[in-house]
Design a protein around this motif. Structure first.
Motif, PDB file in Angstrom:
ATOM      1  N   GLY A 119     -63.220  50.550  -8.400  1.00 20.91           N
ATOM      2  CA  GLY A 119     -62.708  50.183  -9.708  1.00 20.91           C
ATOM      3  C   GLY A 119     -61.335  50.752 -10.021  1.00 20.91           C
ATOM      4  N   HIS A 120     -60.909  51.750  -9.251  1.00 18.15           N
ATOM      5  CA  HIS A 120     -59.606  52.374  -9.502  1.00 18.15           C
ATOM      6  C   HIS A 120     -58.555  51.821  -8.545  1.00 18.15           C
ATOM      7  N   ASN A 135     -50.633  51.814 -11.940  1.00 19.07           N
ATOM      8  CA  ASN A 135     -49.383  52.554 -11.844  1.00 19.07           C
ATOM      9  C   ASN A 135     -48.331  51.561 -11.334  1.00 19.07           C
ATOM     10  N   ARG A 148     -59.337  47.702  -5.724  1.00 18.24           N
ATOM     11  CA  ARG A 148     -60.362  48.093  -6.698  1.00 18.24           C
ATOM     12  C   ARG A 148     -61.737  48.162  -6.031  1.00 18.24           C
ATOM     13  N   TYR A 189     -64.045  60.631  -2.512  1.00 19.62           N
ATOM     14  CA  TYR A 189     -63.206  60.302  -3.659  1.00 19.62           C
ATOM     15  C   TYR A 189     -63.724  60.936  -4.938  1.00 19.62           C
ATOM     16  N   PHE A 220     -62.078  60.362  -8.772  1.00 15.29           N
ATOM     17  CA  PHE A 220     -60.961  59.900  -9.593  1.00 15.29           C
ATOM     18  C   PHE A 220     -61.108  60.461 -11.005  1.00 15.29           C
ATOM     19  N   TRP A 275     -55.648  46.807 -16.273  1.00 16.24           N
ATOM     20  CA  TRP A 275     -56.314  47.507 -15.165  1.00 16.24           C
ATOM     21  C   TRP A 275     -55.794  48.929 -14.980  1.00 16.24           C
ATOM     22  N   ASN A 276     -54.989  49.378 -15.919  1.00 10.87           N
ATOM     23  CA  ASN A 276     -54.471  50.733 -15.855  1.00 10.87           C
ATOM     24  C   ASN A 276     -53.719  50.996 -14.544  1.00 10.87           C
ATOM     25  N   ASP A 287     -63.353  59.364 -14.356  1.00  9.69           N
ATOM     26  CA  ASP A 287     -64.525  59.006 -13.565  1.00  9.69           C
ATOM     27  C   ASP A 287     -65.013  60.270 -12.863  1.00  9.69           C
ATOM     28  N   PRO A 297     -55.671  53.831  -6.969  1.00 13.65           N
ATOM     29  CA  PRO A 297     -54.961  55.107  -6.930  1.00 13.65           C
ATOM     30  C   PRO A 297     -53.622  55.029  -6.185  1.00 13.65           C
ATOM     31  N   SER A 302     -58.805  59.438 -13.855  1.00  9.41           N
ATOM     32  CA  SER A 302     -59.034  58.169 -14.547  1.00  9.41           C
ATOM     33  C   SER A 302     -60.369  58.191 -15.302  1.00  9.41           C
TER      34      SER A 302
END
Lengths: 292, 607
Positions: free
Chosen positions: A48-49, A80, A43, B237, B239, A77-78, B244, A51, B242
């Motif tokens: 924050g993502h 996968n 993150r 990046y 995203f 936290w969404n 963003d 991927p 998501s």
């Protein structure tokens, strides 16, 4: 920059490098403190993502709090989130808790084999559906060619010899004697067809660093690590039948750090609660065969 | 966090130390001793190893503490780089045990490159051996500036001061030749524990520090903050999936400091922008970031840049940009490095195709002889060479900025060599220019002279490249231009990129690595089509200066016409025509046709 900033910077660099270079990348999440710190670092790296898909090998003997925590965080936290398992061994009761194998063979069935076949895509994968809030069969079956793992060099001998980017052949085996060179932040990111690479962003972290970072970042950690009043807590997490808590009064992250620093645990190996390590050959034998 | 905790965390530093030297000179024993004497071993480990030795009727050795793997204990040599952790009152250490056996040189390099200081172990009894010299040299090249020499096994030479001084003088002389000045020499016996953690009673004549004392004397940190700002771009990046919308330029700052609102320049593309924001996760908003930090930036303008560029401050001393440079390199590949082959170069975050153009000299690290006229670099060779990349890259001279001045070379999926850049030699003939010179020398012309073709066609040939961001209507414009020219009697052809991808380029996977080859094929095709007298039209996304210069060169001796649409990314040469947007396609075509008339490519036209 203090020592935690430096460790964080190195791990973030490695994660970004892996994300740039590997098309079919995943991250193993054991729910333990190390791979949870790794998840947090992802993150950090991706603002924050996350991927990268997270893979958990479910032995179905994990301590129940671990699985509840996994699914709660995955939704929050969404993530996968994907899990894999050794359905055949479970159905045939070829496990230690069933009394049909020793601990090492059980680990080999439920962890090493399940991991190998889940990564390769040979066995079904189950993916968290964020709409339905439950797991559904994953139709993506491509093998993962880059696998991010939260091992640390200070855990035990064989892990201290790992590279940050460590190639494995198609049988998942590790040739310790012939590893590629790695220097100046340049890693092995090119690989021949049929091989894959394990990526170890936490290699230079110690157990104490992990807890210091959890404190600094306020990372939510599964409650099993803390003394809930009974005077014991888990120091390392695994399957319920083979993992024992240690005697410790620590109720908070701060108290764990103080306990580690006080030297009360200095002379007890971190994985001392993990029964499979104590059998002949132990972790090294398992690791050569693809165990993390 | 309490103030006390903050103080403790901030004040405690950590240092990587590598230990190198010839096989059997006692590196692992030195570490085993350090761990045992500082109480850094888990309880029972020492006893367990002693017991195991007793059981197997082997004499106990401190080295066994480290040799955790079975392979090693069987062979009695360290096969890989093991890391051991221990701390003194002043800081934490990671001791990297690098193997001394010659077969494991690449492991030694991996260990040494992570270190801030080195302990080089020499056996007092056996004296200086090949790897004592080779490792001294490699450690220096890898950028380790602090070296302490441990003269080990002093017990075997009766703790003789004379023997120590003799070896010290001999090795100092060697190090001087390669510009290395050791911090100190320490006489030790790791087996007996002399001068490791405790001062030796057997060597009262030694007035320097013990090994443990020396470790705490090494200094940490390099003054990277004051250097010119360098951010090798690791990735860009977005995203969007998501939710963003930030477009973040990410990378770790190698040198210097940058603040919000500062102007930045990307090299080699030459594009400029301004830092809009500094991005991070779970921290306070940052106004500035410095060397060592993993960073992320949004820019105030949407410019197209690629991973591998270096982001710098335009007012600083700028990095070099070029395709040809001189470097010192060591080769550890199984197969020798040859001039006949293409390799992959990784410098910072840049990747490029590279060739070994020339071997200036090679150095036999053991004997320190310079030899010339070598045609290839063999395994373990250290040499001064000239390299050429196909595409320009940005780099620093290692003497000015070492982190952006060093590179590795990948051969057959493996890192096979590493080097440091000494000099930028660009400006001479590039690989592409040489290729074109050769191509033109061999060009086989038909029997129709160009002037005849032009007379019959009633126009001259031209390669028209229309470029800009995706989705700006370039393709529609190109096709309409072809249509109009054809209706005016021109010999013309529009080539779509999809046609290339599934035809001529179908053997190339669509990825970063094949960009250059795809460009080359397009340029070669243009050379043929323009030679055939055509007005050859194509539309490509986001061409930069390099792409245009390459196409221009490949199309030589015929001419190119560049039209940019939507956004002009070209920094060096202005396009022949720039269209802000295509609101009216007829008007856009008219502007191009006017230009073609003005340049006397076509005589006249009707829309």
């Amino acid at each position: 920059m203090n020592h935690l900033d430096k460790l964080e910077a190195q791990s973030v660099y490695i994660l970004r490098e892996a994300y740039r270079e590997f098309k079919n990348l995943c991250m193993l999440w054991s729910i333990g403190k190390d791979s949870t710190v790794l998840l947090w670092l992802a993150r950090k790296a991706f603002f924050g993502h996350v991927p990268i898909p997270l893979v958990h090998i479910d032995t179905h003997y994990k301590i129940p709090e671990m699985i509840a925590y996994r699914d709660r965080v995955a939704l929050e936290w969404n993530l996968n989130m994907i899990y894999g398992e050794n359905r055949a061994a479970l159905d045939a009761r070829q496990t230690f808790p069933d009394g049909n194998t020793d601990r090492i063979v059980c680990c080999r069935h439920l962890k090493s084999e399940a991991l190998k076949r889940t990564l390769s895509g040979e066995w079904p994968r189950y993916r968290m559906d964020h709409e339905l809030k439950r797991y559904v069969p994953d139709d993506k079956r491509e093998p993962f060619t880059g696998v991010i793992v939260g091992v640390r060099a200070d855990e035990e001998g064989s892990r201290s010899k790992e590279r940050y980017f460590s190639p494995r052949d198609s049988a998942n085996s590790w040739d310790v004697g012939d590893q590629p060179p790695e220097f100046w932040n340049q890693f092995k990111t090119d690989f021949a067809p049929g091989t894959h690479v394990r990526i170890h962003p936490l290699l230079d972290w110690t157990e104490l660093n992990i807890w210091e970072y959890i404190e600094r970042e306020n990372i939510p950690i599964v409650s099993l690590y803390f003394n809930q009043g009974g005077g014991t807590r888990y120091r390392s997490l695994g399957c319920a039948p083979c993992t024992n808590p240690i005697e410790s009064p620590s109720r908070t992250v701060r108290e764990i750090i103080e306990e580690l620093e006080s030297g009360l645990l200095a002379n007890v190996a971190e994985r001392s609660g993990r029964a499979q390590d104590k059998e002949d050959g132990g972790l090294e034998t398992l690791r050569r065969d693809g165990y993390m | 966090m309490s103030t006390e905790t903050i103080d403790r965390v901030l004040s405690r530093s950590r240092m990587n130390i590598v230990i190198v030297g010839h096989v059997d000179h006692g590196k692992s024993t030195v570490i085993g001793r350090l761990l045992a004497d500082t109480g850094s071993l888990p309880e029972g480990r020492l006893e367990a190893v002693r017991e195991s030795c007793l059981r197997n009727s082997r004499p106990f050795e401190y080295a066994f503490l480290l040799d955790a793997l079975k392979d090693e204990q069987a062979q009695g040599i360290t096969i890989d780089t093991a890391r051991c952790f221990f701390k003194t009152a002043s800081r934490d250490y990671i001791i990297i045990d690098a193997p001394g056996h010659i077969e494991f040189l690449k492991n030694m390099i991996s260990g040494a490159a992570r270190a801030e200081a080195a302990l080089l172990v020499i056996d007092a009894h056996e004296g200086i051996r090949e790897n004592s010299k080779r490792h001294g040299h490699m450690v220096a090249m890898l950028g380790v500036r602090q070296v302490t020499v441990l003269v080990n096994k002093m017990d075997l030479v009766g703790y003789s001061e004379e023997a120590f001084e003799k070896l010290k003088a001999e090795y100092t002389a060697y190090l001087r030749q390669i510009d290395v000045e050791p911090v100190s020499f320490i006489p030790v016996s790791a087996r007996e524990g002399d001068n490791i953690a405790e001062r030796s009673a057997s060597m009262p004549w030694h007035d320097g520090p013990t090994v443990l004392g020396q470790l705490d004397l090494f200094t940490t940190g390099r003054e990277l903050h004051e250097k010119p700002f360098r951010l090798p771009v690791q990735d860009i990046y977005k995203f969007t999936g998501s939710g963003d919308d930030r477009r973040i330029v990410a990378g770790t700052i190698e040198a210097g400091t940058i603040r919000k609102s500062e102007e930045v320049l990307f090299l080699p593309s030459g594009k400029r922008s301004v830092i809009e924001s500094i991005e991070s996760f779970n921290t306070e908003r940052k106004e500035a970031v410095s060397a060592g930090e993993p960073a992320g930036f949004t820019l105030s303008t949407q410019i197209y840049i690629r991973p591998g560029e270096i982001m710098v401050r335009p007012g600083d001393l700028l990095p070099e940009v070029g395709t040809r440079f001189r470097a010192n390199i060591f080769w550890v590949g199984r197969v020798p490095m040859s001039k006949e082959k293409e390799y992959k170069l990784k410098l910072g975050t840049a990747r490029a195709t590279v060739r070994l153009a020339e071997i200036v000299n090679t150095l036999d690290a053991a004997e320190l002889n310079l030899s010339q006229g070598k045609q290839q670099l063999d395994c373990r060779d250290v040499g001064e060479c000239i390299f050429e990349t196909t595409r320009p890259i940005a780099f620093d001279l290692a003497s000015r900025n070492e982190t952006t001045g060093r590179f590795v070379i990948v051969d057959n999926y493996e890192i096979a060599g590493g080097g440091i850049v000494l000099e930028n030699l660009s400006g001479g003939e590039t690989l592409l220019e040489r290729h074109i010179r050769e191509r033109e020398r061999h060009w086989e012309t038909g029997s129709v002279p160009t002037v005849e073709r032009e007379r019959v066609n009633r126009h001259r040939s031209k390669f028209i490249v229309i470029t800009g961001p995706p989705g700006t209507g370039k393709r529609a414009l190109s096709r309409e231009l072809e249509n109009m020219l054809f209706r005016n009697g021109c010999s013309t052809y529009y080539l779509g990129m999809a046609t290339m991808e599934h035809g001529i380029d179908s053997d190339l996977r669509v990825n970063e690595k094949n960009v250059e080859e795809r460009l080359r094929r397009l340029g070669e095709l243009a050379r043929i089509m323009t030679d055939a007298g055509m007005i050859f039209i194509t539309a490509i996304d986001d061409a930069d200066d390099y792409d245009i210069a390459t196409l221009k060169l490949l199309n030589d001796p015929h001419e190119i016409l560049v039209v940019t649409v939507g956004r002009n990314d070209l920094q060096n040469a202005a396009p022949d025509l720039h269209l802000e947007e295509i609101s009216d396609i007829v008007e856009a075509i008219e502007r191009i046709a006017n230009l073609l008339t003005l340049r006397e490519i076509i005589v006249d036209y009707q829309i």
